[in-house]
Design an enzyme around this catalytic site. Structure first.
Site, PDB file in Angstrom:
ATOM      1  N   SER A 167       1.425  -9.830  -0.481  1.00 51.69           N
ATOM      2  CA  SER A 167       1.051  -8.422  -0.431  1.00 51.69           C
ATOM      3  C   SER A 167       1.391  -7.697   0.864  1.00 51.69           C
ATOM      4  CB  SER A 167      -0.442  -8.284  -0.706  1.00 51.69           C
ATOM      5  OG  SER A 167      -1.174  -9.130   0.157  1.00 51.69           O
ATOM      6  N   LYS A 173       0.826  -1.224   0.000  1.00 53.72           N
ATOM      7  CA  LYS A 173       0.000   0.000   0.000  1.00 53.72           C
ATOM      8  C   LYS A 173       0.852   1.263   0.000  1.00 53.72           C
ATOM      9  CE  LYS A 173      -4.199  -1.907   0.773  1.00 53.72           C
ATOM     10  NZ  LYS A 173      -5.442  -1.644   0.059  1.00 53.72           N
TER      11      LYS A 173
END
Lengths: 308, 308
Positions: B295, B45
């Site tokens: 991720s 992110k």
């Protein structure tokens, strides 16, 4: 050492060097972590085992290799031997965890069980060598093994300039002696320190006394660091290691947790000892560039859960 | 995408690509793991947040940035803003874990709490924007955010040649859409697949229906993947993602454990979903070269212990 490095290169991973801002802030220094927990079979031991086996003559290779170990070196010997098409005979105490025996067998090693005493290990090993003609490779008290283990520090010094200090854990001293040799040769101004559990502090005691004091009744969760120094590792450590930093069990667990939580990596308790030593020596390392060897990551998930 | 990559480079880690023989054997394929669990603040992110903030005008920067997120994007915005000397306003549901709020505050973000409903989030955010003049950055439904997230795949494609498939997890679709754009552009013959939890399968349903079907009542431990696709992520995914692989909760936990045990790395449940998809599609990927985007790694140690 460079020759050893190119010799073993096809059989090992060049492990990454990771950094972590959060840990740098905690330590007040720039830390460079050499991740031998990502090494093949999960620990630096692969380097020394491969280097020792690769030095054997063709005739020796045909007769195989033998060692005694209940830990990472057993797996390292079995895997290195398998990669080279050589038979490995591993003497393991009968109380070794089933998972470790399974790993050795998975790498094609033949396990010979013995009573869980040093005397039984040695006599069983002698019988195996007599029966098979295999070459005995000591887990740490062996020049080729020491040189092989030193290649972790060599890579770290190649990847990171101007380290002020390098730390490794110390048990039998193979990794520490190899680290000291590599550093002395390739970056003589870098100091070499070790982390050692207070409950298995033979290296610290030996340094203080100026001669080897064997480890008796070690008490530590860092199961890779319970052994005594050997007569080949000791003089190198005596002459090239500046400081041995003692860390207690809660400090080892705290460092293992920090590595999980902040760096997102798994180390075994022995693998967390060098970071524990760094955090203990915050005053001495303030503002410095510090190499930290994370020696291995072979910890059972159930055991790991107990530290969380 | 290359411009975005050079723009954000000073603010992100170039994360390593790791391989693991044991997992290759299990999958019957060559797997290349892009370790965004090692990214700054622990997840990809950071890439999208930094890219979005770096596109603001000086005037916009002075007024700050705002977003709503209970998860990794909140921390990514706060940290990116802090690095650039910009104020971040983060709307978080009042039931967000204390540890996540503390992390946002630690990065200098100002938290504005709201009721834990989407309506409350949006109205609270609107008020914050009105009061402060801050620029709203959506956690995934934003072109600059999507482009930033795509730089993870870009780096993976730079580091590893000839990938047959790249897999990422899919929640709101920012990472997946970015991955699809990067792959389409830089390695058009590489297919893009996604892993998605069966209990939050809106992307799978949307692909099947040919139009967005919003997620209602998601049920999965993969807390980063509970959101619906957005109108900016959906068309990219519709046109460039070949397959969405559904995985159930036990498969996600099994993959998280494999990553811990075999690769010695910590991922959060969402971060294990792409590997779970790989293992589910063993037949299709046999013998192939497969990129797997891990991720993120932000999992509480207590929560982690429950999976061990």
């Amino acid at each position: 050492m460079l020759a050893a490095h190119s010799r073993i290169q096809p059989y090992i991973h060049r492990t990454p060097v990771l950094t972590c801002q959060a840990l740098d802030q905690m330590a007040g220094a720039s830390l460079f972590f050499k991740c031998e927990n990502f090494q093949k079979m999960g620990a630096f031991k692969m380097r020394g085992a491969a280097n020792a086996i690769l030095q054997l003559t063709d005739e020796q290779r045909q007769r195989g290799v033998a060692t005694h170990s209940s830990g990472n070196f057993a797996q390292a010997m079995a895997l290195s031997a398998q990669m080279l098409g050589i038979q490995a005979y591993i003497v393991m105490p009968s109380n070794s965890p089933a998972v470790k025996k399974a790993a050795v067998r998975g790498y094609g090693g033949e396990i010979i069980e013995c009573e869980p005493t040093l005397a039984a290990r040695e006599s069983t090993l002698a019988k195996v060598v007599e029966r098979t003609g295999a070459t005995f490779v000591h887990p740490f008290n062996d020049e080729n093994v020491i040189t092989g283990q030193g290649t972790a520090a060599l890579e770290l010094l190649q990847d990171v300039d101007n380290l002020d200090v390098i730390l490794s854990p110390v048990g039998g001293g193979g990794l520490l002696a190899g680290t000291a040799l590599a550093t002395h040769h390739f970056s003589p101004k870098t100091k070499v320190w070790a982390g050692e559990p207070t409950g298995a502090n033979d290296a610290w005691q030996s340094k203080k006394a100026g001669h080897i004091i064997p480890q008796t009744n070690p008490q530590t969760i860092a199961d890779g660091l319970r052994t005594s120094l050997g007569d080949k590792t000791w003089p190198i450590i005596r002459d090239n290691v500046e400081r041995i930093v003692l860390v207690d069990e809660t400090e080892i667990v705290a460092s293992l947790r920090l590595l999980l939580e902040r760096m997102k990596i798994v180390v075994e308790p022995s693998g967390a000892v060098a970071l524990a030593a760094v955090l203990k020596e915050k005053t001495s390392i303030a503002g410095k560039r510090v190499g930290v060897i994370l020696s291995g990551g072979n910890v059972d998930l159930k055991a790991l859960a107990a530290y969380l």
